[in-house]
Design an enzyme around this catalytic site. Structure first.
Site, short mmCIF file in Angstrom:
data_model
loop_
_atom_site.label_atom_id
_atom_site.label_comp_id
_atom_site.label_asym_id
_atom_site.label_seq_id
_atom_site.Cartn_x
_atom_site.Cartn_y
_atom_site.Cartn_z
NE ARG A 37 6.24 67.74 43.90
CZ ARG A 37 6.80 68.78 43.44
NH1 ARG A 37 6.99 70.26 43.69
NH2 ARG A 37 8.39 69.05 45.22
CD GLU A 47 1.12 70.05 41.44
OE1 GLU A 47 0.78 71.63 40.84
OE2 GLU A 47 2.13 70.32 41.52
NE ARG A 70 5.61 76.54 35.31
CZ ARG A 70 5.90 77.60 36.11
NH1 ARG A 70 7.20 77.76 35.72
NH2 ARG A 70 5.44 77.67 36.58
CG HIS A 71 2.81 72.40 36.27
ND1 HIS A 71 2.83 72.75 36.16
CD2 HIS A 71 3.46 71.92 37.75
CE1 HIS A 71 3.13 73.51 36.77
NE2 HIS A 71 2.94 73.64 37.85
CD GLU A 108 10.41 76.98 40.70
OE1 GLU A 108 9.17 77.21 41.39
OE2 GLU A 108 10.91 76.31 41.10
CB SER A 126 11.94 76.70 45.03
OG SER A 126 11.39 77.16 45.73
NE ARG A 146 8.95 72.68 36.29
CZ ARG A 146 8.10 73.44 36.74
NH1 ARG A 146 8.73 74.72 37.80
NH2 ARG A 146 7.38 73.27 37.30
#
Lengths: 401, 401
Positions: free
Chosen positions: A173, A175, A181-182, A324, A327, A375
């Site tokens: 990712r 991002e 948490r990323h 979360e 998903s 996670r």
């Protein structure tokens, strides 16, 4: 190099030595060692590999609880910059054994339920979800991308008659998120299955799978969990059997009853998720729960709408300690509906033509989900940062070691 | 859609249907179906998912032996372009169950021997082996690379006291090789272990691990192996227990005795490897063997030289049906020797500084190796192309599906 007894104190800390000697029982219990009843009488000591005299961090500092203000601790960047020393702490030795357990129990459960392990490509020709947050790769004279999810390939395996599949592999990712948490690269535990009558069959399998993981970690890695707890205090992870399933609507009601101002179909913010986790813990005494039937509006175009009310969708998230960790959804398996949903969401049909086409030769109803391994480990242990559960973490600012 | 009995023949091939009816025993054995003793009396048929009327390939063509000249078969590109249909053949259903078995038995054996599963990054800041054949990634404002091997990270886990580790994950090679056995992205089954006295401890573990994999595939996936054999004929895979270990010198002697003109320290060419495989099969009746003690000159700088004769090295390859499937070695764990070897090989010390530095804080003697998952599956089954054992293969010319 062979060392005389008098020179042993000159061996650098963290060096590796071979010892020749005798193990002898003792009369008085030794309190200062982990072996209480025997001691080692050395005859000869060899240094197999000598450590440099100055260490960038001391193991005893690195294993000290951060709450212990009086003595030195090691900050995260120093740890990660010197990861091979940091990983030698009893805490880290335990964390990565627990993480290996997460993978093992994930696989064991699914293989027992007739899932087949597959491997899917990470270099892909088109950005899977529209092109945002995707890393670009030079591929000979072309441009390619790193997969943000194995979802399309899991779904193709289902349409190719494999019925139930799982895959463990890197997810990328791009991002620019520097949060606790990323990560830009993490390990996805992904599964997908065709179902017979209702997507709740899939929720049940995934819920039971988590219970299987939690129980086995608790029962088989008790010592490791306690070791981590000595450095990083947290409440033991609680779960119910079977897992608690609430609808999104019920979740929102619980939040509203506790002062949160939000509409039925609003998306959950991260603070709202956290609060919901705490409220559910109070009410049901569980750190794990499943939220089912998300509003269609907040889910991607490939999510199956609820057949009785298009305001809702056959989709779900799963949470650990209010964060979360999965998903998932029933996916649209009918090409016409998929095109229609993509148009409604403003997705360019040209970009997803091959995705849509992959459902043109008979596709069973199916659902699945993706789990972030780091996670799960972090939240099971109640740790505060995902960099503690990624052996060599990658974030926008860290590419080494 | 509910279909009347008279319209069933109008349902497109490869559609997915639900049938309601009765299972009845029959008096006369039914020869044309896989179920011989019962038949299904349909009352109602629903089409769950309708396939397009024209299929790009027919399953009965795709499963036909290529030697069956009279009838249509499907060429590889058509198969791969329409992979979801191609994967529906009984052959492919079997191949990927066998491949899942390769991973399962690899892990089972190693976990039983106290190896810990780890996960290591695929995006790295420096090209691991000097920069040739490496894919470049845009990493925010920087440039990064895709890992060609998890080796450095496995070794760091060993120096971080994990003692025995394995990792399963994507390996990326930007080689413009369009052969039957090269992919640009494949799955590496990698392991690394510290040893006590001699690197032969590691050879023994890996050799026994292969025997464990071969035996379990043979015994637990017999039906799948036979299914593949009906389309792609080959001799059953033969192996010895314990595995055959020859020195490189003995291998070269065998080749020379059979007319190959090569020196003691020359590298093995691919045709020489193939021939050696045939000669060893004739002499020892095994399709698997280990070649130990390669000439130091043909191995990378991080390979441990033989302590008694620097012409040789503590390194090994393993072969199935005359093709290399594992390359491994004892690694140099002493930073000074590592720098010296890098200089001798003309490797720029600046580029490998962090690699060398990772051994400065005490590193145990260790050895390991990496296995190509798709190659093991291909060669175990005697298949002729690695694209048959990669679910969605990547090569210089193929990035889709």
């Amino acid at each position: 190099m062979l060392y005389s007894i008098f020179l042993i104190c000159s061996i650098n800390k963290e060096s590796i030595i071979d010892v020749e000697g005798f193990v002898r029982t003792v009369d008085q219990k030794i309190e200062s060692c982990s072996q209480h009843d025997v001691e080692l009488h050395c005859e000869q000591v060899w240094v197999v590999s000598s450590a440099a005299p100055r260490l960038p961090l001391l193991i005893e500092d690195a294993v000290r609880p951060e709450t212990d203000d009086a003595l030195a601790t090691v900050n995260q960047d120093t740890r990660l910059d010197n990861r091979i020393l940091d990983l030698r702490t009893t805490t880290n030795q335990a964390i990565y054994r627990i993480e290996a357990g997460v993978c093992k129990y994930f696989r064991d459960y699914l293989m027992e339920k007739d899932f087949i392990e597959i491997h899917v490509p990470k270099i892909i020709s088109a950005a899977s979800e529209g092109g945002a947050n995707v890393f670009t790769v030079s591929y000979f004279k072309d441009k390619a991308y790193l997969a943000q999810s194995p979802q399309l390939y899991k779904q193709m395996a289902i349409t190719a008659d494999f019925d139930r599949v799982f895959t463990i592999g890197q997810v990328f990712r791009a991002e620019d998120s520097n949060t606790h948490r990323h990560l830009t690269e993490f390990v996805g535990l992904d599964l997908e299955m065709a179902f017979k009558f209702h997507y709740h069959e899939v929720i049940e399998v995934i819920g039971d799978m988590f219970v299987h993981i939690f129980k086995n970690l608790r029962d088989n890695l008790q010592e490791e969990i306690e070791t981590v707890g000595r450095q990083y205090k947290s409440e033991p992870f609680k779960f119910l059997e079977p897992s608690l399933v609430l609808t999104y609507k019920e979740g929102v009601r619980l939040l509203r009853d506790n002062g949160v101002d939000m509409g039925d179909e609003d998306d959950l913010s991260t603070p709202a998720e956290k609060l919901l986790g705490r409220l559910i813990k109070q009410k049901y005494d569980t750190d794990f729960f499943i939220l089912d039937k998300f509003p269609l509006a907040v889910r991607p175009f490939y999510t199956m709408p609820d057949p009785t009310d298009k305001k809702w969708s056959n989709s779900y998230d799963m949470f650990m300690r209010g964060e979360e960790i999965l998903s998932g959804a029933q996916r649209v398996h009918c090409p016409d509906l998929l095109s229609e949903r993509a148009k409604e969401k403003g997705v360019d049909l040209e970009h997803i033509k091959s995705y849509i086409d992959s459902f043109r030769y008979g596709a069973p109803p199916h659902a699945g989900g993706g789990i972030g391994m780091e996670r799960v480990t972090m939240l099971f242990l109640g740790l505060d940062n995902i960099r503690k559960t990624s052996m060599f973490p990658r974030d926008p600012k860290r590419l080494t070691p």
